[in-house]
Design a protein around this motif. Structure first.
Motif, PDB file in Angstrom:
ATOM      1  N   SER A 137       0.831  -1.209   0.000  1.00 46.56           N
ATOM      2  CA  SER A 137       0.000   0.000   0.000  1.00 46.56           C
ATOM      3  C   SER A 137       0.865   1.258   0.000  1.00 46.56           C
ATOM      4  CB  SER A 137      -0.918  -0.009   1.217  1.00 46.56           C
ATOM      5  OG  SER A 137      -1.678   1.179   1.272  1.00 46.56           O
ATOM      6  N   GLU A 138       1.972   1.195   0.759  1.00 41.17           N
ATOM      7  CA  GLU A 138       2.885   2.343   0.823  1.00 41.17           C
ATOM      8  C   GLU A 138       3.507   2.613  -0.548  1.00 41.17           C
ATOM      9  OE1 GLU A 138       7.175   3.499   2.874  1.00 41.17           O
ATOM     10  OE2 GLU A 138       5.965   1.901   3.764  1.00 41.17           O
ATOM     11  N   ARG A 139       3.899   1.558  -1.251  1.00 44.44           N
ATOM     12  CA  ARG A 139       4.505   1.723  -2.582  1.00 44.44           C
ATOM     13  C   ARG A 139       3.482   2.291  -3.569  1.00 44.44           C
ATOM     14  NH1 ARG A 139       9.469  -0.605  -3.252  1.00 44.44           N
ATOM     15  NH2 ARG A 139      10.126  -2.214  -1.779  1.00 44.44           N
ATOM     16  N   LEU A 140       2.259   1.789  -3.524  1.00 40.45           N
ATOM     17  CA  LEU A 140       1.218   2.283  -4.429  1.00 40.45           C
ATOM     18  C   LEU A 140       0.895   3.752  -4.157  1.00 40.45           C
ATOM     19  CD1 LEU A 140      -1.188  -0.788  -4.485  1.00 40.45           C
ATOM     20  CD2 LEU A 140       0.181   0.059  -6.409  1.00 40.45           C
ATOM     21  N   SER A 141       0.834   4.118  -2.888  1.00 40.49           N
ATOM     22  CA  SER A 141       0.547   5.510  -2.531  1.00 40.49           C
ATOM     23  C   SER A 141       1.643   6.436  -3.020  1.00 40.49           C
ATOM     24  CB  SER A 141       0.386   5.645  -1.010  1.00 40.49           C
ATOM     25  OG  SER A 141      -0.736   4.932  -0.568  1.00 40.49           O
ATOM     26  N   SER A 142       2.895   5.980  -2.891  1.00 43.62           N
ATOM     27  CA  SER A 142       4.027   6.787  -3.352  1.00 43.62           C
ATOM     28  C   SER A 142       3.972   6.997  -4.865  1.00 43.62           C
ATOM     29  CB  SER A 142       5.341   6.099  -2.960  1.00 43.62           C
ATOM     30  OG  SER A 142       6.457   6.822  -3.457  1.00 43.62           O
ATOM     31  N   LEU A 143       3.662   5.926  -5.607  1.00 47.24           N
ATOM     32  CA  LEU A 143       3.549   6.040  -7.063  1.00 47.24           C
ATOM     33  C   LEU A 143       2.377   6.932  -7.442  1.00 47.24           C
ATOM     34  CD1 LEU A 143       4.247   5.209  -9.972  1.00 47.24           C
ATOM     35  CD2 LEU A 143       2.807   3.177  -9.654  1.00 47.24           C
ATOM     36  N   ASN A 144       1.242   6.788  -6.753  1.00 53.47           N
ATOM     37  CA  ASN A 144       0.060   7.600  -7.043  1.00 53.47           C
ATOM     38  C   ASN A 144       0.360   9.085  -6.850  1.00 53.47           C
ATOM     39  OD1 ASN A 144      -2.907   7.474  -7.651  1.00 53.47           O
ATOM     40  ND2 ASN A 144      -2.999   8.600  -5.738  1.00 53.47           N
ATOM     41  N   THR A 145       1.074   9.414  -5.769  1.00 51.74           N
ATOM     42  CA  THR A 145       1.450  10.811  -5.513  1.00 51.74           C
ATOM     43  C   THR A 145       2.395  11.327  -6.600  1.00 51.74           C
ATOM     44  OG1 THR A 145       1.217  10.486  -3.131  1.00 51.74           O
ATOM     45  CG2 THR A 145       2.518  12.377  -3.847  1.00 51.74           C
ATOM     46  N   HIS A 146       3.351  10.495  -6.997  1.00 48.79           N
ATOM     47  CA  HIS A 146       4.304  10.893  -8.041  1.00 48.79           C
ATOM     48  C   HIS A 146       3.584  11.209  -9.345  1.00 48.79           C
ATOM     49  CE1 HIS A 146       8.125  10.941 -10.242  1.00 48.79           C
ATOM     50  NE2 HIS A 146       7.523  10.203 -11.173  1.00 48.79           N
TER      51      HIS A 146
END
Length: 453
Positions: free
Chosen positions: A70-79
């Motif tokens: 979830s943390e990785r997906l959130s980081s990509l979504n923000t990017h």
């Protein structure tokens, strides 16, 4: 730096679905250059391609726990919230790697996971872009089914300027807090403050004694120069000189050349969510990156334009077509959406009091070989357009009545329609200047003697 070698599954995916001969390359940067030969990558972008390839390999990994995933997906979504591709606007093999890993995952997501308040809106948008954009030209039999109208929670677009200002304020606040708590480091202080933090207690005490001695000495010296009780002489104040006023810029004479007319390319058009009579179009008009009131869509700089054409022109006729736009009117917000240009269209002239929006309506057509951003002008009317027309001066309102169509279905400027330019009596002008680009004339389909606005 992480390995830049394509993994076996990505290489197989490229061989099956990608154009060119990218599958013969095992290096990520070389594969990107083979896929997109007209794209030039900087050293920093090449490093980013490698980094995002490594990230893609972990995104759908079954070995990671739910929290880390979830943390990785959130980081990509923000990017991706302020970017079309992971590099910003340039396509690369990293985008395809992310698609390969995420497409099977997104296909199983619920509507809430896709576009809910805590959903991954930007990841879904990126996947849809990669699978459908001609930039990537992927040959896919099964695409992720994404309904662009099924949005659970509408998010506000990222304001790049506001985001930059927010980060700046956060840094300033952190530095101020550190200084106030006594935990400031040389990196959070500037100038003398940083130097003071490095001095020993003995040196600080010595500095204080020295400062006190200097203060006493300066006081004694000041008193010694005057008899006791003598009045002190005040310094004479210098008279302030008035600042020279800047000369007002010379006002340009009234002319249709003041209006910034350009060829526009409608990339997509849709119905306004809050107004039945409006379309919302995404239009490229040749703006440079970073121009005010623009955004990015499919790698192009675009403007959002609202036009009252719903019910007058079929929506399918608004898709992927060239038109003529007015680009220097002040932007206006129409039912919650900011409109940053105007689409030129012709309609029959009506008598005063009659409905001027009853139709029929026809879009103005530029020459067939026109490109987005080509300058459009009236023959014989020279000059540079204003950056933005001042609404108080009513330039558009004075000039537009001269916009017309001729019996030969060409668009022109009839000087008689603008009394301020045509004059009176024996000197009255009467001519129609044709609207054109460098390659040809602008026309309408069937409306003769119509007004254009």
């Amino acid at each position: 730096m992480a390995s830049s070698t394509l993994d076996e599954s990505l290489n197989t995916f490229l061989k099956t679905h990608a154009p060119n001969n990218a599958s013969s390359e095992t290096d990520a940067v070389k594969a990107s250059q083979a896929l997109f030969p007209s794209t030039i990558y900087t050293d920093a972008e090449k490093a980013d391609i490698v980094r995002w390839l490594a990230s893609a390999s972990h995104l759908a990994s079954s070995s990671e726990d739910a929290a880390k995933s979830s943390e990785r997906l959130s980081s990509l979504n923000t990017h991706l919230s302020s970017r079309t591709t992971v590099l910003g606007a340039k396509p690369s093999v990293a985008d395809i790697a992310l698609y390969q890993k995420l497409a099977p995952v997104i296909s199983k997501w619920s509507p809430e996971e896709r576009t809910g308040e805590q959903g991954y809106h930007h990841i879904v948008r990126h996947v849809d872009f990669v699978q459908n954009s001609p930039v990537f030209s992927l040959k896919l039999d099964d695409k992720v089914n994404i309904d662009l109208d099924a949005i659970v929670f509408k998010i506000k677009p990222v304001d790049a300027k506001a985001e930059k200002e927010r980060k700046k304020k956060e840094k300033e606040s952190a530095a101020a807090s550190a200084a106030a708590s006594g935990t400031a480091t040389p990196t959070t202080l500037t100038g003398d403050q940083a130097g003071e933090g490095k001095k020993s207690k003995k040196e600080k005490a010595k500095d204080k004694v020295q400062a006190a001695g200097d203060a006493v000495a300066s006081t004694v010296a000041g008193k010694a120069g005057l008899p006791e009780g003598a009045p002190t002489k005040k310094k004479e104040k210098k008279e302030k000189q008035p600042k020279p006023q800047k000369a007002a810029p010379a006002e340009k004479p009234l002319s249709p050349a003041l209006i910034d007319l350009r060829v526009g390319h409608i990339l997509k058009a849709e119905r306004h969510p809050n107004a039945d009579s409006l379309y919302v179009s995404t239009i490229a008009v040749g703006d440079a990156p970073g121009t005010d009131n623009t955004s990015e869509y499919e790698g192009q700089v675009v403007r959002t334009v609202c036009s009252g054409l719903n019910g007058l022109i079929p929506l399918e006729e608004m898709q992927n077509r060239k038109i003529v736009t007015v680009c220097n009117l002040k932007p206006v917000t129409m039912r919650g959406i900011k409109s940053c240009a105007m689409v030129l269209a012709a309609s029959p002239r009506v008598a005063e009091g009659e409905d001027s929006h009853g139709g029929p309506v026809e879009l103005v057509n530029p020459p067939v070989d026109s490109k987005a951003g080509d300058r459009v002008f009236f023959e014989g009317w020279e000059g540079d357009p204003e950056p933005v027309l001042n609404p108080k001066k009513k330039v558009w309102e004075m000039i537009q009545p001269g916009f017309t169509t001729t019996d030969s279905l060409e668009v022109g400027f009839d000087v008689e329609g603008v009394p301020q330019l045509s004059g009176e009596g024996a000197d009255k002008k009467s001519s129609v200047a044709k609207l054109k680009t460098a390659t040809g004339l602008c026309t309408v389909s069937t409306l003769k003697g119509a007004t254009v606005r």
